[in-house]
Design a protein around this motif. Structure first.
Motif, PDB file in Angstrom:
ATOM      1  N   PHE A   1       0.840  -1.199   0.000  1.00 39.44           N
ATOM      2  CA  PHE A   1       0.000   0.000   0.000  1.00 39.44           C
ATOM      3  C   PHE A   1       0.875   1.249   0.000  1.00 39.44           C
ATOM      4  CE2 PHE A   1      -2.421  -3.430   1.856  1.00 39.44           C
ATOM      5  CZ  PHE A   1      -3.587  -3.375   1.111  1.00 39.44           C
ATOM      6  N   LYS A   2       0.665   2.082  -0.961  1.00 38.32           N
ATOM      7  CA  LYS A   2       1.472   3.282  -1.135  1.00 38.32           C
ATOM      8  C   LYS A   2       1.094   4.341  -0.107  1.00 38.32           C
ATOM      9  CE  LYS A   2       2.727   6.798  -4.569  1.00 38.32           C
ATOM     10  NZ  LYS A   2       2.492   7.298  -5.953  1.00 38.32           N
ATOM     11  N   PRO A   3       2.085   4.890   0.629  1.00 40.80           N
ATOM     12  CA  PRO A   3       1.780   5.961   1.579  1.00 40.80           C
ATOM     13  C   PRO A   3       1.017   7.102   0.908  1.00 40.80           C
ATOM     14  CG  PRO A   3       4.016   5.179   1.909  1.00 40.80           C
ATOM     15  CD  PRO A   3       3.517   4.495   0.668  1.00 40.80           C
ATOM     16  N   GLY A   4      -0.011   7.542   1.564  1.00 42.78           N
ATOM     17  CA  GLY A   4      -0.852   8.607   1.025  1.00 42.78           C
ATOM     18  C   GLY A   4      -2.058   8.110   0.268  1.00 42.78           C
ATOM     19  N   SER A   5      -2.092   6.831  -0.080  1.00 39.11           N
ATOM     20  CA  SER A   5      -3.260   6.293  -0.773  1.00 39.11           C
ATOM     21  C   SER A   5      -4.404   6.118   0.219  1.00 39.11           C
ATOM     22  CB  SER A   5      -2.926   4.946  -1.418  1.00 39.11           C
ATOM     23  OG  SER A   5      -2.663   3.969  -0.421  1.00 39.11           O
ATOM     24  N   CYS A   6      -5.602   5.981  -0.325  1.00 39.15           N
ATOM     25  CA  CYS A   6      -6.782   5.827   0.532  1.00 39.15           C
ATOM     26  C   CYS A   6      -6.659   4.593   1.416  1.00 39.15           C
ATOM     27  CB  CYS A   6      -8.032   5.733  -0.345  1.00 39.15           C
ATOM     28  SG  CYS A   6      -9.564   5.459   0.589  1.00 39.15           S
ATOM     29  N   ALA A   7      -6.266   3.463   0.833  1.00 39.12           N
ATOM     30  CA  ALA A   7      -6.175   2.222   1.599  1.00 39.12           C
ATOM     31  C   ALA A   7      -5.090   2.322   2.670  1.00 39.12           C
ATOM     32  CB  ALA A   7      -5.902   1.053   0.663  1.00 39.12           C
TER      33      ALA A   7
ATOM     34  N   ALA B   1     -13.981  -6.663   8.528  1.00 39.50           N
ATOM     35  CA  ALA B   1     -14.897  -6.598   7.389  1.00 39.50           C
ATOM     36  C   ALA B   1     -14.992  -5.177   6.847  1.00 39.50           C
ATOM     37  CB  ALA B   1     -16.276  -7.105   7.807  1.00 39.50           C
ATOM     38  N   ARG B   2     -14.998  -4.202   7.740  1.00 42.69           N
ATOM     39  CA  ARG B   2     -15.051  -2.798   7.302  1.00 42.69           C
ATOM     40  C   ARG B   2     -13.823  -2.432   6.500  1.00 42.69           C
ATOM     41  NH1 ARG B   2     -13.049   2.035   8.359  1.00 42.69           N
ATOM     42  NH2 ARG B   2     -11.601   1.209   9.929  1.00 42.69           N
ATOM     43  N   LEU B   3     -12.640  -2.816   6.993  1.00 42.84           N
ATOM     44  CA  LEU B   3     -11.411  -2.469   6.299  1.00 42.84           C
ATOM     45  C   LEU B   3     -11.326  -3.119   4.922  1.00 42.84           C
ATOM     46  CD1 LEU B   3      -8.774  -2.632   9.187  1.00 42.84           C
ATOM     47  CD2 LEU B   3      -9.500  -0.598   7.919  1.00 42.84           C
ATOM     48  N   SER B   4     -11.890  -4.301   4.782  1.00 41.06           N
ATOM     49  CA  SER B   4     -11.814  -4.982   3.489  1.00 41.06           C
ATOM     50  C   SER B   4     -12.644  -4.280   2.415  1.00 41.06           C
ATOM     51  CB  SER B   4     -12.288  -6.427   3.632  1.00 41.06           C
ATOM     52  OG  SER B   4     -13.690  -6.477   3.872  1.00 41.06           O
ATOM     53  N   LYS B   5     -13.541  -3.378   2.845  1.00 45.65           N
ATOM     54  CA  LYS B   5     -14.436  -2.728   1.885  1.00 45.65           C
ATOM     55  C   LYS B   5     -14.158  -1.236   1.711  1.00 45.65           C
ATOM     56  CE  LYS B   5     -18.102  -5.984   3.142  1.00 45.65           C
ATOM     57  NZ  LYS B   5     -19.411  -6.153   3.801  1.00 45.65           N
ATOM     58  N   VAL B   6     -13.171  -0.722   2.420  1.00 46.14           N
ATOM     59  CA  VAL B   6     -12.921   0.721   2.327  1.00 46.14           C
ATOM     60  C   VAL B   6     -12.329   1.070   0.968  1.00 46.14           C
ATOM     61  CG1 VAL B   6     -12.585   0.970   4.813  1.00 46.14           C
ATOM     62  CG2 VAL B   6     -10.613   0.523   3.341  1.00 46.14           C
ATOM     63  N   CYS B   7     -12.404   2.349   0.658  1.00 45.30           N
ATOM     64  CA  CYS B   7     -11.769   2.886  -0.552  1.00 45.30           C
ATOM     65  C   CYS B   7     -12.244   2.165  -1.812  1.00 45.30           C
ATOM     66  CB  CYS B   7     -10.241   2.807  -0.439  1.00 45.30           C
ATOM     67  SG  CYS B   7      -9.578   3.602   1.043  1.00 45.30           S
ATOM     68  N   GLN B   8     -13.536   1.912  -1.860  1.00 44.89           N
ATOM     69  CA  GLN B   8     -14.169   1.314  -3.037  1.00 44.89           C
ATOM     70  C   GLN B   8     -13.488  -0.010  -3.432  1.00 44.89           C
ATOM     71  OE1 GLN B   8     -13.858   4.621  -5.778  1.00 44.89           O
ATOM     72  NE2 GLN B   8     -15.871   5.425  -5.141  1.00 44.89           N
ATOM     73  N   GLY B   9     -13.180  -0.812  -2.413  1.00 49.26           N
ATOM     74  CA  GLY B   9     -12.616  -2.128  -2.681  1.00 49.26           C
ATOM     75  C   GLY B   9     -11.143  -2.127  -3.029  1.00 49.26           C
ATOM     76  N   GLU B  10     -10.441  -1.025  -2.767  1.00 41.99           N
ATOM     77  CA  GLU B  10      -9.023  -0.929  -3.132  1.00 41.99           C
ATOM     78  C   GLU B  10      -8.179  -2.001  -2.438  1.00 41.99           C
ATOM     79  OE1 GLU B  10      -5.364   2.239  -2.426  1.00 41.99           O
ATOM     80  OE2 GLU B  10      -7.399   3.020  -2.660  1.00 41.99           O
ATOM     81  N   VAL B  11      -8.494  -2.267  -1.177  1.00 41.20           N
ATOM     82  CA  VAL B  11      -7.732  -3.267  -0.427  1.00 41.20           C
ATOM     83  C   VAL B  11      -7.903  -4.640  -1.047  1.00 41.20           C
ATOM     84  CG1 VAL B  11      -7.511  -4.453   1.790  1.00 41.20           C
ATOM     85  CG2 VAL B  11      -7.811  -1.967   1.733  1.00 41.20           C
ATOM     86  N   GLN B  12      -9.146  -5.036  -1.260  1.00 43.09           N
ATOM     87  CA  GLN B  12      -9.414  -6.354  -1.838  1.00 43.09           C
ATOM     88  C   GLN B  12      -8.774  -6.478  -3.213  1.00 43.09           C
ATOM     89  OE1 GLN B  12     -11.209  -9.041  -0.735  1.00 43.09           O
ATOM     90  NE2 GLN B  12     -12.874  -8.365   0.604  1.00 43.09           N
ATOM     91  N   SER B  13      -8.875  -5.414  -4.006  1.00 41.30           N
ATOM     92  CA  SER B  13      -8.355  -5.463  -5.373  1.00 41.30           C
ATOM     93  C   SER B  13      -6.836  -5.623  -5.383  1.00 41.30           C
ATOM     94  CB  SER B  13      -8.749  -4.178  -6.113  1.00 41.30           C
ATOM     95  OG  SER B  13      -8.173  -4.151  -7.397  1.00 41.30           O
ATOM     96  N   LEU B  14      -6.146  -4.866  -4.538  1.00 40.43           N
ATOM     97  CA  LEU B  14      -4.696  -4.923  -4.525  1.00 40.43           C
ATOM     98  C   LEU B  14      -4.186  -6.269  -4.009  1.00 40.43           C
ATOM     99  CD1 LEU B  14      -2.005  -3.616  -5.022  1.00 40.43           C
ATOM    100  CD2 LEU B  14      -2.162  -2.499  -2.788  1.00 40.43           C
ATOM    101  N   ILE B  15      -4.790  -6.750  -2.942  1.00 42.31           N
ATOM    102  CA  ILE B  15      -4.369  -8.038  -2.396  1.00 42.31           C
ATOM    103  C   ILE B  15      -4.665  -9.146  -3.390  1.00 42.31           C
ATOM    104  CG2 ILE B  15      -4.755  -9.741  -0.577  1.00 42.31           C
ATOM    105  CD1 ILE B  15      -3.107  -7.326   0.246  1.00 42.31           C
ATOM    106  N   GLY B  16      -5.809  -9.067  -4.065  1.00 45.03           N
ATOM    107  CA  GLY B  16      -6.157 -10.092  -5.050  1.00 45.03           C
ATOM    108  C   GLY B  16      -5.183 -10.115  -6.209  1.00 45.03           C
TER     109      GLY B  16
END
Length: 237
Positions: free
Chosen positions: A126-132, A215-230
């Motif tokens: 996760f890049k510093p400054g990004s939403c996630a 569960a909340r963190l997995s859905k923040v930033c329009q799914g950015e976390v899930q997308s990057l990890i995936g």
């Protein structure tokens, strides 16, 4: 253990080291001497900050392996780690009865509570400054605040209990035994008690990492976390 010849006092915590609290008229000259110097028996406390820092060098796989207990069916994207420490120094003035059979110690006990330097990890994916990144960091800041806020609370509880035991109270024992018994009391009873109180902060940390919060963190930033990890998992498969 005898507080003075002919008198028996109950030992606290199973240690043959007793505090005489009888009426002034019933005291021997030796006991009165010890009571007159009782102000020298003091217990002091301090909390110490070792600081904290943010580390972005480890991957979420590294953080997942570091997590204890192991996380089942998920990944650790951020982690706040430290270890609590307790330091107790015991000293004191020693007075001996005229016949040399008894002694009293006026304990001076200094307790320091602190943490090892706290490290706040956010996985390098996760890049510093990004939403996630900001969302994960904000979550870890809750852990950091919990650690820092807890120290004054445990200090207050422990200080009250140790103060009732030691402050302003000469402790009596057979000649040559008081310092050893005082140290044994601290090692066997007070050190485990204080460590246990310090360890209770981990229950607070576990409450922050609730399933609902994950569960909340997995859905923040329009799914950015899930997308990057995936995408990271696919690229390594």
């Amino acid at each position: 253990m005898a507080a003075a010849p002919g008198r028996v006092c109950a030992a606290m915590f199973g240690v043959a080291l007793a505090a005489w609290a009888g009426p002034a008229a019933a005291r021997t000259a030796f006991e009165s001497r010890c009571m007159d110097a009782a102000h020298e028996a003091v217990t002091t406390f301090a909390t110490r900050s070792s600081g904290w820092r943010v580390d972005n060098t480890l991957s979420y796989r590294d953080l997942t392996r570091m997590k204890r207990p192991a996380v089942a069916g998920g990944f650790v994207l951020g982690l706040t780690r430290t270890e609590s420490r307790v330091a107790i120094q015991a000293d004191g003035t020693l007075l001996q009865s005229p016949d040399g059979t008894m002694e009293c110690v006026l304990p001076r006990i200094a307790v320091t509570l602190y943490y090892q330097p706290i490290v706040v990890y956010v996985s390098r994916e996760f890049k510093p400054g990004s939403c996630a990144y900001d969302a994960i960091l904000a979550h870890e800041m809750r852990h950091l605040k919990s650690y820092l806020d807890y120290l004054p609370k445990v200090e207050e509880r422990v200080q009250a209990r140790l103060g009732r035991r030691f402050a302003g109270r000469p402790l009596y024992a057979r000649a040559g035994a008081s310092r050893l018994l005082l140290q044994r009391d601290i090692d066997r009873n007070w050190m485990p008690y204080i460590r246990g109180e310090m360890g209770r902060v981990e229950q607070m940390q576990a409450a922050i990492d609730s399933p609902r919060e994950y569960a909340r963190l997995s859905k923040v930033c329009q799914g950015e976390v899930q997308s990057l990890i995936g995408s990271t998992r696919r690229s390594r498969s």
